[in-house]
Design a protein around this motif. Structure first.
Motif, PDB file in Angstrom:
ATOM      1  N   ALA A  64       0.834  -1.204   0.000  1.00  0.00           N
ATOM      2  CA  ALA A  64       0.000   0.000   0.000  1.00  0.00           C
ATOM      3  C   ALA A  64       0.871   1.256   0.000  1.00  0.00           C
ATOM      4  CB  ALA A  64      -0.934   0.002   1.208  1.00  0.00           C
ATOM      5  N   ARG A  65       1.976   1.214   0.719  1.00  0.00           N
ATOM      6  CA  ARG A  65       2.876   2.367   0.714  1.00  0.00           C
ATOM      7  C   ARG A  65       3.454   2.571  -0.694  1.00  0.00           C
ATOM      8  NH1 ARG A  65       8.145   3.732   0.816  1.00  0.00           N
ATOM      9  NH2 ARG A  65       8.672   5.703   1.851  1.00  0.00           N
ATOM     10  N   ALA A  66       3.810   1.483  -1.372  1.00  0.00           N
ATOM     11  CA  ALA A  66       4.326   1.600  -2.734  1.00  0.00           C
ATOM     12  C   ALA A  66       3.260   2.170  -3.671  1.00  0.00           C
ATOM     13  CB  ALA A  66       4.799   0.237  -3.240  1.00  0.00           C
ATOM     14  N   ILE A  67       2.005   1.786  -3.473  1.00  0.00           N
ATOM     15  CA  ILE A  67       0.921   2.345  -4.292  1.00  0.00           C
ATOM     16  C   ILE A  67       0.838   3.847  -4.082  1.00  0.00           C
ATOM     17  CG2 ILE A  67      -1.571   2.370  -4.680  1.00  0.00           C
ATOM     18  CD1 ILE A  67      -1.579  -0.576  -3.663  1.00  0.00           C
ATOM     19  N   ALA A  68       0.849   4.278  -2.815  1.00  0.00           N
ATOM     20  CA  ALA A  68       0.733   5.704  -2.516  1.00  0.00           C
ATOM     21  C   ALA A  68       1.893   6.499  -3.106  1.00  0.00           C
ATOM     22  CB  ALA A  68       0.657   5.912  -1.006  1.00  0.00           C
ATOM     23  N   VAL A  69       3.108   5.964  -2.981  1.00  0.00           N
ATOM     24  CA  VAL A  69       4.296   6.662  -3.488  1.00  0.00           C
ATOM     25  C   VAL A  69       4.252   6.765  -5.013  1.00  0.00           C
ATOM     26  CG1 VAL A  69       6.800   6.488  -3.749  1.00  0.00           C
ATOM     27  CG2 VAL A  69       5.751   6.099  -1.511  1.00  0.00           C
ATOM     28  N   THR A  70       3.895   5.687  -5.675  1.00  0.00           N
ATOM     29  CA  THR A  70       3.848   5.705  -7.138  1.00  0.00           C
ATOM     30  C   THR A  70       2.686   6.556  -7.638  1.00  0.00           C
ATOM     31  OG1 THR A  70       2.592   3.613  -7.162  1.00  0.00           O
ATOM     32  CG2 THR A  70       4.985   3.470  -7.371  1.00  0.00           C
ATOM     33  N   HIS A  71       1.560   6.478  -6.954  1.00  0.00           N
ATOM     34  CA  HIS A  71       0.384   7.233  -7.382  1.00  0.00           C
ATOM     35  C   HIS A  71       0.646   8.733  -7.338  1.00  0.00           C
ATOM     36  CE1 HIS A  71      -3.773   8.940  -6.771  1.00  0.00           C
ATOM     37  NE2 HIS A  71      -3.949   8.204  -7.840  1.00  0.00           N
ATOM     38  N   ARG A  72       1.460   9.198  -6.397  1.00  0.00           N
ATOM     39  CA  ARG A  72       1.784  10.621  -6.319  1.00  0.00           C
ATOM     40  C   ARG A  72       2.544  11.092  -7.557  1.00  0.00           C
ATOM     41  NH1 ARG A  72       3.151   9.780  -0.731  1.00  0.00           N
ATOM     42  NH2 ARG A  72       5.372   9.772  -1.274  1.00  0.00           N
ATOM     43  N   ASP A 101      -7.616   3.587  -0.647  1.00  0.00           N
ATOM     44  CA  ASP A 101      -7.152   4.788   0.054  1.00  0.00           C
ATOM     45  C   ASP A 101      -5.761   5.207  -0.423  1.00  0.00           C
ATOM     46  OD1 ASP A 101      -9.483   4.900   1.496  1.00  0.00           O
ATOM     47  OD2 ASP A 101      -8.664   3.920   3.275  1.00  0.00           O
ATOM     48  N   ALA A 102      -4.959   4.245  -0.862  1.00  0.00           N
ATOM     49  CA  ALA A 102      -3.610   4.547  -1.349  1.00  0.00           C
ATOM     50  C   ALA A 102      -3.612   5.056  -2.784  1.00  0.00           C
ATOM     51  CB  ALA A 102      -2.725   3.311  -1.242  1.00  0.00           C
ATOM     52  N   GLY A 103      -4.722   4.869  -3.512  1.00  0.00           N
ATOM     53  CA  GLY A 103      -4.816   5.404  -4.867  1.00  0.00           C
ATOM     54  C   GLY A 103      -4.964   4.384  -5.975  1.00  0.00           C
ATOM     55  N   ALA A 104      -5.191   3.120  -5.653  1.00  0.00           N
ATOM     56  CA  ALA A 104      -5.319   2.098  -6.691  1.00  0.00           C
ATOM     57  C   ALA A 104      -6.623   2.259  -7.467  1.00  0.00           C
ATOM     58  CB  ALA A 104      -5.258   0.701  -6.085  1.00  0.00           C
ATOM     59  N   ALA A 105      -6.548   2.116  -8.781  1.00  0.00           N
ATOM     60  CA  ALA A 105      -7.741   2.109  -9.633  1.00  0.00           C
ATOM     61  C   ALA A 105      -8.250   0.693  -9.860  1.00  0.00           C
ATOM     62  CB  ALA A 105      -7.428   2.754 -10.977  1.00  0.00           C
ATOM     63  N   ALA A 106      -7.379  -0.307  -9.666  1.00  0.00           N
ATOM     64  CA  ALA A 106      -7.754  -1.705  -9.806  1.00  0.00           C
ATOM     65  C   ALA A 106      -6.949  -2.523  -8.811  1.00  0.00           C
ATOM     66  CB  ALA A 106      -7.499  -2.213 -11.224  1.00  0.00           C
ATOM     67  N   VAL A 107      -7.591  -3.555  -8.265  1.00  0.00           N
ATOM     68  CA  VAL A 107      -6.948  -4.437  -7.294  1.00  0.00           C
ATOM     69  C   VAL A 107      -6.948  -5.848  -7.863  1.00  0.00           C
ATOM     70  CG1 VAL A 107      -7.006  -5.366  -4.954  1.00  0.00           C
ATOM     71  CG2 VAL A 107      -7.703  -3.002  -5.367  1.00  0.00           C
ATOM     72  N   GLN A 108      -5.774  -6.441  -7.939  1.00  0.00           N
ATOM     73  CA  GLN A 108      -5.630  -7.783  -8.490  1.00  0.00           C
ATOM     74  C   GLN A 108      -5.484  -8.816  -7.371  1.00  0.00           C
ATOM     75  OE1 GLN A 108      -2.268  -8.574 -11.277  1.00  0.00           O
ATOM     76  NE2 GLN A 108      -1.935 -10.277  -9.865  1.00  0.00           N
ATOM     77  N   LEU A 109      -6.340  -9.825  -7.410  1.00  0.00           N
ATOM     78  CA  LEU A 109      -6.323 -10.915  -6.430  1.00  0.00           C
ATOM     79  C   LEU A 109      -6.061 -12.231  -7.142  1.00  0.00           C
ATOM     80  CD1 LEU A 109      -9.569  -9.775  -4.615  1.00  0.00           C
ATOM     81  CD2 LEU A 109      -7.260  -9.632  -3.642  1.00  0.00           C
ATOM     82  N   GLU A 110      -5.493 -13.204  -6.431  1.00  0.00           N
ATOM     83  CA  GLU A 110      -5.198 -14.492  -7.049  1.00  0.00           C
ATOM     84  C   GLU A 110      -5.652 -15.651  -6.161  1.00  0.00           C
ATOM     85  OE1 GLU A 110      -0.555 -15.220  -6.073  1.00  0.00           O
ATOM     86  OE2 GLU A 110      -1.045 -13.303  -7.009  1.00  0.00           O
ATOM     87  N   ASP A 111      -5.816 -16.824  -6.780  1.00  0.00           N
ATOM     88  CA  ASP A 111      -6.407 -17.964  -6.081  1.00  0.00           C
ATOM     89  C   ASP A 111      -5.385 -18.963  -5.536  1.00  0.00           C
ATOM     90  OD1 ASP A 111      -5.596 -19.087  -8.493  1.00  0.00           O
ATOM     91  OD2 ASP A 111      -7.599 -19.747  -9.115  1.00  0.00           O
ATOM     92  N   GLN A 112      -4.164 -18.509  -5.290  1.00  0.00           N
ATOM     93  CA  GLN A 112      -3.197 -19.359  -4.614  1.00  0.00           C
ATOM     94  C   GLN A 112      -3.484 -19.418  -3.117  1.00  0.00           C
ATOM     95  OE1 GLN A 112       1.050 -19.304  -5.372  1.00  0.00           O
ATOM     96  NE2 GLN A 112       0.762 -17.979  -7.154  1.00  0.00           N
ATOM     97  N   VAL A 113      -2.905 -20.418  -2.461  1.00  0.00           N
ATOM     98  CA  VAL A 113      -2.947 -20.463  -1.000  1.00  0.00           C
ATOM     99  C   VAL A 113      -2.035 -19.364  -0.462  1.00  0.00           C
ATOM    100  CG1 VAL A 113      -3.406 -22.949  -0.955  1.00  0.00           C
ATOM    101  CG2 VAL A 113      -1.036 -22.120  -0.804  1.00  0.00           C
ATOM    102  N   PHE A 114      -2.260 -18.978   0.782  1.00  0.00           N
ATOM    103  CA  PHE A 114      -1.413 -17.987   1.440  1.00  0.00           C
ATOM    104  C   PHE A 114      -0.448 -18.712   2.372  1.00  0.00           C
ATOM    105  CE2 PHE A 114      -0.493 -15.195   5.041  1.00  0.00           C
ATOM    106  CZ  PHE A 114      -0.018 -14.081   4.396  1.00  0.00           C
ATOM    107  N   PRO A 115       0.866 -18.428   2.298  1.00  0.00           N
ATOM    108  CA  PRO A 115       1.539 -17.453   1.443  1.00  0.00           C
ATOM    109  C   PRO A 115       1.707 -17.967   0.016  1.00  0.00           C
ATOM    110  CG  PRO A 115       3.157 -18.564   2.822  1.00  0.00           C
ATOM    111  CD  PRO A 115       1.812 -19.065   3.268  1.00  0.00           C
ATOM    112  N   LYS A 116       1.653 -17.045  -0.927  1.00  0.00           N
ATOM    113  CA  LYS A 116       1.715 -17.387  -2.344  1.00  0.00           C
ATOM    114  C   LYS A 116       3.149 -17.486  -2.840  1.00  0.00           C
ATOM    115  CE  LYS A 116       2.626 -14.689  -5.208  1.00  0.00           C
ATOM    116  NZ  LYS A 116       1.987 -13.593  -5.962  1.00  0.00           N
ATOM    117  N   ARG A 117       3.275 -17.862  -4.124  1.00  0.00           N
ATOM    118  CA  ARG A 117       4.571 -17.854  -4.808  1.00  0.00           C
ATOM    119  C   ARG A 117       4.419 -17.111  -6.125  1.00  0.00           C
ATOM    120  NH1 ARG A 117       8.448 -21.319  -3.224  1.00  0.00           N
ATOM    121  NH2 ARG A 117       9.289 -21.652  -5.314  1.00  0.00           N
ATOM    122  N   CYS A 118       5.505 -16.551  -6.626  1.00  0.00           N
ATOM    123  CA  CYS A 118       5.493 -15.924  -7.942  1.00  0.00           C
ATOM    124  C   CYS A 118       4.838 -16.871  -8.940  1.00  0.00           C
ATOM    125  CB  CYS A 118       6.924 -15.594  -8.372  1.00  0.00           C
ATOM    126  SG  CYS A 118       7.082 -15.126 -10.111  1.00  0.00           S
ATOM    127  N   GLY A 119       4.014 -16.313  -9.812  1.00  0.00           N
ATOM    128  CA  GLY A 119       3.300 -17.136 -10.777  1.00  0.00           C
ATOM    129  C   GLY A 119       4.179 -17.862 -11.759  1.00  0.00           C
TER     130      GLY A 119
END
Length: 285
Positions: A64-72, A101-119
């Protein structure tokens, strides 16, 4: 018009939307200067920038912090990687609110178990499709600003191509705005996904990953709405840093190929900040 509405329009046109990955203020500033139409805050890139592999170690707060920083730095929509939602459907609800709240226009979710691995790593595991549908519904209930929900399935590597398509169609039926079938293994699979899913689909461009190389023209012809390039900036930075530090370790020193201070600071707004500084009156004798 909201960023989410702008993004929806970009994904609805015939021309492919290309969203390079960004992960901090500098990468976002460079992307802005390049004139990108949208950007992708990559969980893998943020993980690497934190000195961690992409195996589910980063937190919702860090991304979320990275979203806010990039969105600025950006005047374009930001698509944000939310991994598995960082828990169950309750955590997913909070993640969507936090990302909005951080500024995302789209949120991407995935169906892996938590914790996930790179696709594009091996040994992935999935949650049941019905459980992921609950996460999608939680994400839809959480959004307050028309934020797009991107549903990703990693099922090709675990259950096969047909199962991945079935999952993607179920996620679209649950209300996901955009679908994302991760790591198709052949060009035929890449080509078949958009028409098989029957909803807006994005493609993940990962050089050296599990999927074959493909061009913009091919993706447009196959019917993809967009493409994300998670490693576009972090991969280039890693390559350049590796070369620069190798040269230094070999006895050299940085030369003209390295940006000077002014060029670097201009990229992140030196001129804009300088005009805000009030001129100082000369000291009186």
């Amino acid at each position: 018009m909201s960023d989410a509405a702008v993004l929806s329009g970009l994904l609805s046109r015939e021309r492919l939307l290309v969203a390079p990955g960004v992960y901090d203020g500098l990468s976002a500033a460079v992307a802005a200067r390049a004139g990108v139409e949208a950007a992708y805050v990559s969980g893998a890139a943020v993980s690497a920038a934190e000195g961690l592999p992409d195996i589910g170690l980063t937190t919702v707060t860090e991304i979320a912090r990275a979203i806010a920083v990039t969105h600025r730095q950006l005047d374009v929509p930001v698509i944000a990687d939310a991994d598995t939602g960082f828990g169950d459907e309750t955590n997913t609800f909070r993640t969507v609110r936090t990302y909005e709240d951080a500024g995302a226009a789209a949120v991407q979710l995935e169906d892996q178990v938590f914790p996930k691995r790179c696709g594009h790593l091996d040994d992935k595991a999935l949650i049941p499709a019905g459980e992921f549908v609950l996460k999608i519904r939680a994400a839809l209930a959480a959004r307050r600003r028309g934020t797009l929900i991107v549903a990703r399935t990693d099922a090709i590597a675990v259950e096969g191509f047909d199962a991945a398509i079935a999952r993607a169609k179920a996620y679209a039926a649950a209300g996901a705005d955009v679908l994302f079938v991760e790591a198709p293994q052949t060009l035929d699979q890449v080509a078949a996904i958009p028409s098989a899913v029957g909803a807006p689909v994005i493609f993940n461009v990962v050089p050296g990953g599990k999927s074959p190389e493909v061009s913009r023209e091919q993706l447009e012809g196959f019917g993809y709405a967009g493409a994300i390039l998670p490693g576009a900036t972090v991969g280039a930075a890693f390559t350049a840093m590796t070369q620069a530090l190798s040269d230094i370790a070999g006895g050299g020193l940085p030369a003209g190929q390295v940006a000077g201070p002014r060029a670097l600071f201009e990229a992140v707004g030196l001129t804009e900040w300088a005009v805000r500084r009030a001129p100082k009156e000369p000291a009186r004798a």
